[in-house]
Motif scaffolding. Sequence first.
Motif, PDB file in Angstrom:
ATOM      1  N   LYS A   1       0.754  -1.290   0.086  1.00 41.00           N
ATOM      2  CA  LYS A   1      -0.031   0.212   0.155  1.00 41.00           C
ATOM      3  C   LYS A   1       1.031   1.489   0.167  1.00 41.00           C
ATOM      4  CE  LYS A   1      -3.846  -2.181   2.639  1.00 41.00           C
ATOM      5  NZ  LYS A   1      -4.643  -1.894   3.783  1.00 41.00           N
ATOM      6  N   PRO A   2       0.283   2.526  -0.610  1.00 38.36           N
ATOM      7  CA  PRO A   2       1.131   3.739  -0.508  1.00 38.36           C
ATOM      8  C   PRO A   2       1.479   3.952   0.801  1.00 38.36           C
ATOM      9  CG  PRO A   2      -0.668   3.745  -2.094  1.00 38.36           C
ATOM     10  CD  PRO A   2      -1.070   2.572  -1.352  1.00 38.36           C
ATOM     11  N   VAL A   3       2.664   4.672   1.150  1.00 34.60           N
ATOM     12  CA  VAL A   3       2.925   5.231   2.623  1.00 34.60           C
ATOM     13  C   VAL A   3       3.120   6.611   2.478  1.00 34.60           C
ATOM     14  CG1 VAL A   3       4.184   2.875   3.280  1.00 34.60           C
ATOM     15  CG2 VAL A   3       5.685   4.806   2.001  1.00 34.60           C
ATOM     16  N   ASP A   4       2.622   7.442   3.577  1.00 37.73           N
ATOM     17  CA  ASP A   4       2.489   8.682   3.687  1.00 37.73           C
ATOM     18  C   ASP A   4       3.819   9.194   4.684  1.00 37.73           C
ATOM     19  OD1 ASP A   4       2.088  11.242   3.460  1.00 37.73           O
ATOM     20  OD2 ASP A   4       0.031  10.960   4.099  1.00 37.73           O
ATOM     21  N   TYR A   5       4.597   9.898   4.431  1.00 37.32           N
ATOM     22  CA  TYR A   5       5.536  10.293   5.458  1.00 37.32           C
ATOM     23  C   TYR A   5       4.764  11.146   6.690  1.00 37.32           C
ATOM     24  CZ  TYR A   5       9.255  13.063   7.660  1.00 37.32           C
ATOM     25  OH  TYR A   5      10.144  13.517   8.664  1.00 37.32           O
ATOM     26  N   GLU A   6       3.780  12.016   6.003  1.00 36.40           N
ATOM     27  CA  GLU A   6       3.203  12.858   7.136  1.00 36.40           C
ATOM     28  C   GLU A   6       2.237  12.142   8.191  1.00 36.40           C
ATOM     29  OE1 GLU A   6       4.690  15.078   3.751  1.00 36.40           O
ATOM     30  OE2 GLU A   6       3.117  13.444   3.823  1.00 36.40           O
ATOM     31  N   THR A   7       2.022  10.768   7.648  1.00 36.70           N
ATOM     32  CA  THR A   7       1.080   9.868   8.647  1.00 36.70           C
ATOM     33  C   THR A   7       1.917   9.145   9.568  1.00 36.70           C
ATOM     34  OG1 THR A   7      -0.713   9.924   6.761  1.00 36.70           O
ATOM     35  CG2 THR A   7      -0.787   8.328   8.511  1.00 36.70           C
ATOM     36  N   LYS A   8       2.801   8.345   8.903  1.00 37.23           N
ATOM     37  CA  LYS A   8       3.597   7.194   9.641  1.00 37.23           C
ATOM     38  C   LYS A   8       5.050   7.229   9.109  1.00 37.23           C
ATOM     39  CE  LYS A   8       3.595   2.480  11.483  1.00 37.23           C
ATOM     40  NZ  LYS A   8       3.704   3.111  13.015  1.00 37.23           N
ATOM     41  N   LYS A   9       6.022   7.391   9.925  1.00 33.05           N
ATOM     42  CA  LYS A   9       7.317   7.538   9.354  1.00 33.05           C
ATOM     43  C   LYS A   9       8.209   6.215   9.611  1.00 33.05           C
ATOM     44  CE  LYS A   9       7.685  12.509  10.428  1.00 33.05           C
ATOM     45  NZ  LYS A   9       6.338  12.678  10.770  1.00 33.05           N
ATOM     46  N   ALA A  10       7.588   5.208  10.302  1.00 32.42           N
ATOM     47  CA  ALA A  10       8.479   3.679  10.340  1.00 32.42           C
ATOM     48  C   ALA A  10       7.461   2.684  10.712  1.00 32.42           C
ATOM     49  CB  ALA A  10       9.778   4.211  11.618  1.00 32.42           C
ATOM     50  N   TYR A  11       8.098   1.589  10.036  1.00 33.48           N
ATOM     51  CA  TYR A  11       7.505   0.396  10.444  1.00 33.48           C
ATOM     52  C   TYR A  11       8.613  -0.677  10.955  1.00 33.48           C
ATOM     53  CZ  TYR A  11       3.798   2.701   7.726  1.00 33.48           C
ATOM     54  OH  TYR A  11       2.736   3.450   7.290  1.00 33.48           O
TER      55      TYR A  11
ATOM     56  N   THR B   1      14.486  -9.433  12.371  1.00 29.53           N
ATOM     57  CA  THR B   1      13.615  -8.153  12.483  1.00 29.53           C
ATOM     58  C   THR B   1      14.059  -7.145  11.474  1.00 29.53           C
ATOM     59  OG1 THR B   1      13.493  -8.526  14.925  1.00 29.53           O
ATOM     60  CG2 THR B   1      13.067  -6.199  13.830  1.00 29.53           C
ATOM     61  N   VAL B   2      13.038  -6.689  10.622  1.00 29.83           N
ATOM     62  CA  VAL B   2      13.242  -5.649   9.450  1.00 29.83           C
ATOM     63  C   VAL B   2      12.614  -4.150   9.901  1.00 29.83           C
ATOM     64  CG1 VAL B   2      12.902  -5.130   7.138  1.00 29.83           C
ATOM     65  CG2 VAL B   2      13.296  -7.571   7.836  1.00 29.83           C
ATOM     66  N   LYS B   3      13.334  -3.135  10.061  1.00 30.60           N
ATOM     67  CA  LYS B   3      12.883  -2.058  10.366  1.00 30.60           C
ATOM     68  C   LYS B   3      12.872  -1.175   9.036  1.00 30.60           C
ATOM     69  CE  LYS B   3      14.195  -1.892  15.266  1.00 30.60           C
ATOM     70  NZ  LYS B   3      14.888  -1.029  16.246  1.00 30.60           N
ATOM     71  N   VAL B   4      11.640  -0.757   8.682  1.00 30.44           N
ATOM     72  CA  VAL B   4      11.462   0.166   7.486  1.00 30.44           C
ATOM     73  C   VAL B   4      11.328   1.682   7.899  1.00 30.44           C
ATOM     74  CG1 VAL B   4      10.047   0.372   5.224  1.00 30.44           C
ATOM     75  CG2 VAL B   4      10.458  -1.841   6.351  1.00 30.44           C
ATOM     76  N   THR B   5      12.073   2.736   7.333  1.00 28.78           N
ATOM     77  CA  THR B   5      11.939   3.915   7.599  1.00 28.78           C
ATOM     78  C   THR B   5      11.350   4.757   6.285  1.00 28.78           C
ATOM     79  OG1 THR B   5      13.787   3.828   8.803  1.00 28.78           O
ATOM     80  CG2 THR B   5      13.172   6.028   8.090  1.00 28.78           C
ATOM     81  N   VAL B   6      10.170   5.549   6.576  1.00 26.46           N
ATOM     82  CA  VAL B   6       9.493   6.184   5.466  1.00 26.46           C
ATOM     83  C   VAL B   6      10.210   7.768   5.125  1.00 26.46           C
ATOM     84  CG1 VAL B   6       7.232   7.177   4.458  1.00 26.46           C
ATOM     85  CG2 VAL B   6       7.319   5.177   5.966  1.00 26.46           C
TER      86      VAL B   6
END
Length: 788
Positions: free
Chosen positions: A329-339, A365-370
């Motif tokens: 799904k598209p990610v939005d920096y203004e909504t959530k910055k990391a997963y 563990t995988v950390k994804v930054t937007v």
Amino acid sequence: VQNSAWSLVIYFAAASSAPLERGHRRHLSLHRHRERAGKEGQVLHRSKRGWVWNQFFVIEEYTGPDPVLVGRLHSDVDAGDGSCRYILSGEGAGTIFVIDDKTGNIHATKTLDREEQAQYTLTAQAVDRDTNKPLEPPSEFIVKVQDINDNPPEFLHGPYYARVPEMSNVGTSVMQVTATDADDPTYGNSARLVYSILQGQPYFSVESQTGIIRTALPNMDREARQEYDVVIQAKDMGGHMGGLSGTTEVKITLTDVNDNPPKFPQSVYAMTVSEDKVPGEEVGRLKAKDPDLAENGLVSYRFVDGDGMTVFEITTDTDTREGVIKLRKPVDYETKKAYTLRVEASNTHVDPRFIAWGPYKDTATVKVTVEDADEPPAFIATSYNFEVEENAPNGTVVGRVHAKDTDGAGNPVRYMIPRYTDVEQFFSVGPEDGIIRTTRPLDRETQPWHNISVSATEIGGHHQDTKVRVNIKVKDVNDNAPEFATHYEVLVCENVSPGKLIGTVSAVDKDEIGHRQYFHFSIAPEAVNNQNFSLKDNRDSTASIYVTRRGFSRMTQDVYFLPIEINDNGVPPMSSTSTLTIRVCSCDSKDTILSCNVEPYILPAGLSTGALIAILACIVILLAIVVLFVALRRQKKEPLIVFEEEDIRENIITYDDEGGGEEDTEAFDIATLQNPDGANGFLPRKDIKPEFQYPMRPGGRPVANSVDVDDFIKTRITDADNDPTAPPYDSIQIYGYEGRGSIAGSLSSLESVTTDSDLDYDYLQSWGPRFKKLADLYGTKDSADDNS
């Protein structure tokens, strides 16, 4: 040899002293059994029975300086005076084995090899030296070659290749190797083999008697060592000292089993994704290592935990065995910055034998930054569908597209149509409001759909643009008249009956045809009063054409053109006139079309020579008459006829005489051309009053069978030039003489009523294709008469 009349002594000798050790010399006395029949009570005498001999031995590979003594032949009838001669025949006699014809000693002159030939069959015979008469019957015996150990064992199929699974238990069979020995297996130990391993300990062993190779160590690991080179030896003489040996190589490969679980090299992976990424784009990769091969090393990945399980997805790259994380799904920096994600790697295929060594999986563990990005404008809809009528005037509004800036700045958007999507520039778009308009009238029949794109660019941004698909349908307007579906040409027979259906026509229209819409057909106003054809509208977009009169003639008119008016019931209604071509054709009695071409009736081909001569003669006569009339008019100085307006007419004379066919040229009385009524006496011309008359020449009429036509014509031309009572040039005269007729007989129908037999025209069918048309005409008439 039984029943022998002579004794045979055989000596065995060889390179070694074996024959001497076994008895040294053998005496074989062979006596024939003699029984004498006598009177009753007479005593019968029987000679002593000798013991059977049939086999002797000689050791192979003897290499001594002298020939080997095989044995000696001796007959009981040999008195020792040299009168007895011994003969040896059979396999090798004279080449390998020779005999002394006086003493009977047999020697082997060549070295023998048992592997080439194990035995020889020979025949011995004693004959009288002087007369060559047999003293004893022939006796057959065998010389066997005694084996020695002169061949080493051989592995005929080496080198060998074998495979065995890793981690196999001790004693697992790998393969069996077999050696062969050319020596005699039934004599001694020359071919008794024993197997041993020279190279490959302590990993493998071999059974000494069978040659089966087995594993000797437990838990051999393919990942540590995969291939082993093993050397196997086979030794004869039971493996004792002095035996011969042979070796072979065996390459053993350990096959893979799933005995290793996958393992991530690191426990935490860091990845980044820009917010301008679209679903399906790759975010990053990670890989769990598994040293196993093929399906044993296959690894599958899945998310087991984390707050991004619905935003991201993970798949397996079958080529690299990597786990590929993609944006779901598209990610939005203004909504959530990391997963944060928890990834598990596990083997696809697990070997139940080693399941206790598990578990065959690992986690990381995988950390994804937007990352923030300047995003292009976004259209409200993924695509637009509009409609516009064809022939609409320039500037007609088609529809409106709308896009907005998704960034916080909210910059305005500018619209445009990329020219490559609208090459002919049918449309334009408002750069600020996004309203799409036409630039010229559209034609649905030329292009019913227009698929263009509209681009939206943020003003003041990084000039990123977004495109959206716009599909424009051109609505139909009834602006095309119907017309014939194809160029119709109808064929009709000359003898067609009134009311007959001769064809059906249909129409097409470039415009869209509604469910209840159909075409109306009618004869055009300018041809509505024609007496030849009529039209019936079938009310299903077709029309039927009928004949309204009886019979047509190609000689009169061979083609008719019927204009047909076609109307549709559209809004507004449209109509057109199409022309139907109707061609008249010649048909037979079964209405089968024979010809549709306009051609004169000609005489059938292949006439006889006499008929052709007659026709040519008639043509010559007619030409001569024409020349005569022309010359007469030129020679006359003043007109012979005084034309008066009230007395101008054509002298047309009819006749009802039947011609004589081909025979007319032989006895034609051309004198009748002077006056049609000449037989009844002289009648003057009616258009003028002659000043004087020439009397008829009594001798002028030609003989019926005269053939001097040239002189006759010249005479008649002279008479006509001086005769003012000659008929005018436009008069039609008759033949006054009928010939004898042609060989075909009369074709006239004047006498058809005389007898009933004359009405039968079946004989015309046997005259061939030249009279086919005549036969069809009379046949049609007959059938019509019969029907009436």
